[in-house]
Write an enzyme that holds these catalytic residues in place. Structure first.
Site, PDB file in Angstrom:
ATOM      1  N   GLY A 109       6.850  -1.864  -4.452  1.00 57.77           N
ATOM      2  CA  GLY A 109       6.907  -1.135  -3.195  1.00 57.77           C
ATOM      3  C   GLY A 109       5.852  -0.058  -3.053  1.00 57.77           C
ATOM      4  O   GLY A 109       5.077   0.232  -3.977  1.00 57.77           O
ATOM      5  N   HIS A 110       5.841   0.571  -1.893  1.00 57.74           N
ATOM      6  CA  HIS A 110       4.827   1.571  -1.579  1.00 57.74           C
ATOM      7  C   HIS A 110       4.965   2.820  -2.447  1.00 57.74           C
ATOM      8  O   HIS A 110       6.051   3.208  -2.858  1.00 57.74           O
ATOM      9  CB  HIS A 110       4.906   1.954  -0.087  1.00 57.74           C
ATOM     10  CG  HIS A 110       6.213   2.541   0.333  1.00 57.74           C
ATOM     11  ND1 HIS A 110       7.278   1.774   0.714  1.00 57.74           N
ATOM     12  CD2 HIS A 110       6.633   3.825   0.427  1.00 57.74           C
ATOM     13  CE1 HIS A 110       8.292   2.559   1.041  1.00 57.74           C
ATOM     14  NE2 HIS A 110       7.933   3.805   0.855  1.00 57.74           N
ATOM     15  N   ASN A 111       3.823   3.421  -2.730  1.00 59.13           N
ATOM     16  CA  ASN A 111       3.725   4.667  -3.494  1.00 59.13           C
ATOM     17  C   ASN A 111       4.180   4.546  -4.949  1.00 59.13           C
ATOM     18  O   ASN A 111       4.405   5.560  -5.617  1.00 59.13           O
ATOM     19  CB  ASN A 111       4.522   5.804  -2.820  1.00 59.13           C
ATOM     20  CG  ASN A 111       3.927   6.216  -1.498  1.00 59.13           C
ATOM     21  OD1 ASN A 111       4.402   5.778  -0.454  1.00 59.13           O
ATOM     22  ND2 ASN A 111       2.877   7.013  -1.512  1.00 59.13           N
ATOM     23  N   SER A 164       7.969   4.556  -4.527  1.00 60.54           N
ATOM     24  CA  SER A 164       7.819   5.849  -5.218  1.00 60.54           C
ATOM     25  C   SER A 164       8.392   5.846  -6.630  1.00 60.54           C
ATOM     26  O   SER A 164       8.758   6.899  -7.164  1.00 60.54           O
ATOM     27  CB  SER A 164       8.455   6.979  -4.395  1.00 60.54           C
ATOM     28  OG  SER A 164       7.843   7.061  -3.121  1.00 60.54           O
ATOM     29  N   ARG A 216       0.837  -1.186   0.000  1.00 61.30           N
ATOM     30  CA  ARG A 216       0.000   0.000   0.000  1.00 61.30           C
ATOM     31  C   ARG A 216       0.875   1.240   0.000  1.00 61.30           C
ATOM     32  O   ARG A 216       2.087   1.175   0.266  1.00 61.30           O
ATOM     33  CB  ARG A 216      -0.905   0.008   1.229  1.00 61.30           C
ATOM     34  CG  ARG A 216      -0.158   0.181   2.542  1.00 61.30           C
ATOM     35  CD  ARG A 216      -1.085   0.320   3.744  1.00 61.30           C
ATOM     36  NE  ARG A 216      -1.949  -0.838   3.887  1.00 61.30           N
ATOM     37  CZ  ARG A 216      -3.266  -0.806   3.706  1.00 61.30           C
ATOM     38  NH1 ARG A 216      -3.866   0.331   3.381  1.00 61.30           N
ATOM     39  NH2 ARG A 216      -3.995  -1.900   3.856  1.00 61.30           N
TER      40      ARG A 216
END
Length: 310
Positions: free
Chosen positions: A222-224, A242, A201
């Site tokens: 991974g996140h973002n 990211s 998330r």
């Protein structure tokens, strides 16, 4: 058995040529198969003249072949893209009603499931999860809270969606404290996610997987991260937080991408390529290879120099 009219409708995307026979005629096609296993109720495809002759020698009821192929055989159906026609037919023939929710699945009352959703054995669906119509969730899949899946999403066995991302704040003592992982994950329509893959998330914002993207087994996102539409991610690829992978990009197996990187639209990363944190790669159709990833021609030149110097 489908009629020729129905068959043409099913494979319209593959560009079938106009048939000489009646569109109302039935076609004895019940399955798709390889040339080796072709029987009188099967469809096969030929990509060139050699495989077309092999296909004609079988008992297959229907043979997809490239437009312009030379074959005096009523079973041959010329199309612009035989492989695509074969695949479209396979999907149509295998359509089956959803099996619903397995008795061993754990579905929180706060989850929202649309019509025609299938949840496999041992799957866990947390509160606030929304699953769109026609989606299929495999055995032992975990969908964490607040995750949204669009329509016709397929998640294969063992995948985990919405897990915490890998982000920490460091204390003066040198120990680490988990940075807030309270964001969301959105999976758009027609995405397919392979077995044992993991998508985190967002930390404070959103992780998003664009419509039509296909993710192989054992992939980590991974996140973002923001993954665009119709992206291909092959097995054992790892994408740090990211990072942006734009529409139509193709990532081969074991690709590794650092955080805050950008892979532009249509870029191709060869197997094992490594993209440094913050790096931006652009050029639709451009192939990048190596660690760190660089244009294929440059990578091959550098490799040749190394060999000469050895």
């Amino acid at each position: 058995m489908p009629t020729l009219h129905e068959l043409y409708d099913w494979i319209a995307e593959a560009g079938p040529a106009q048939p000489a026979s009646s569109l109302a005629a039935p076609v004895n096609v019940q399955r798709v198969t390889s040339l080796v296993d072709a029987t009188a109720n099967a469809a096969v495809f030929a990509s060139d003249a050699a495989t077309l002759q092999q296909a004609i020698a079988t008992e297959a009821a229907l043979i997809f072949a490239p437009i312009g192929s030379s074959a005096d055989d009523d079973r041959v159906l010329p199309v612009r893209d035989p492989r695509l026609a074969f695949t479209l037919l396979a999907h149509r023939l295998r359509r089956t009603p959803a099996l619903g929710t397995h008795l061993t699945a754990s579905i929180d009352p706060g989850a929202e499931l649309a019509a025609d959703v299938e949840i496999g054995p041992g799957a866990v669906v947390a509160a606030g999860v929304r699953i769109g119509a026609g989606s299929r969730i495999g055995a032992r899949v975990v969908l964490e809270r607040g995750i949204t899946l669009g329509e016709r999403v397929t998640v294969q066995s063992g995948a985990v969606l919405g897990s915490y991302g890998f982000g920490y704040a460091r204390r003066p003592s040198g120990s680490y404290l988990l940075f807030p992982q309270q964001g969301t994950l959105v999976i758009e329509d027609d995405v397919e996610i392979g077995a044992n893959s993991t998508i985190d998330r967002g930390a404070l914002g959103e992780t998003r997987i664009g419509a039509g993207t296909k993710i192989d087994n054992l992939v980590h996102i991974g996140h973002n991260c923001r993954i665009g539409r119709n992206v291909i991610l092959a097995a054992q690829t790892g994408i740090s937080g990211s990072t942006v992978v734009e529409d139509g990009a193709i990532l081969g197996g074991q690709v590794g991408i650092g955080e805050h990187a950008t892979v532009g639209p249509g870029v191709i990363l060869g197997g094992g390529a490594g993209v440094l944190s913050g790096k931006k790669l652009f050029g639709a159709g451009q192939v990048f290879w190596g660690r760190p990833a660089q244009p294929l021609r440059q990578y091959l030149r550098d490799l040749a120099r190394l060999r000469k110097g050895a």
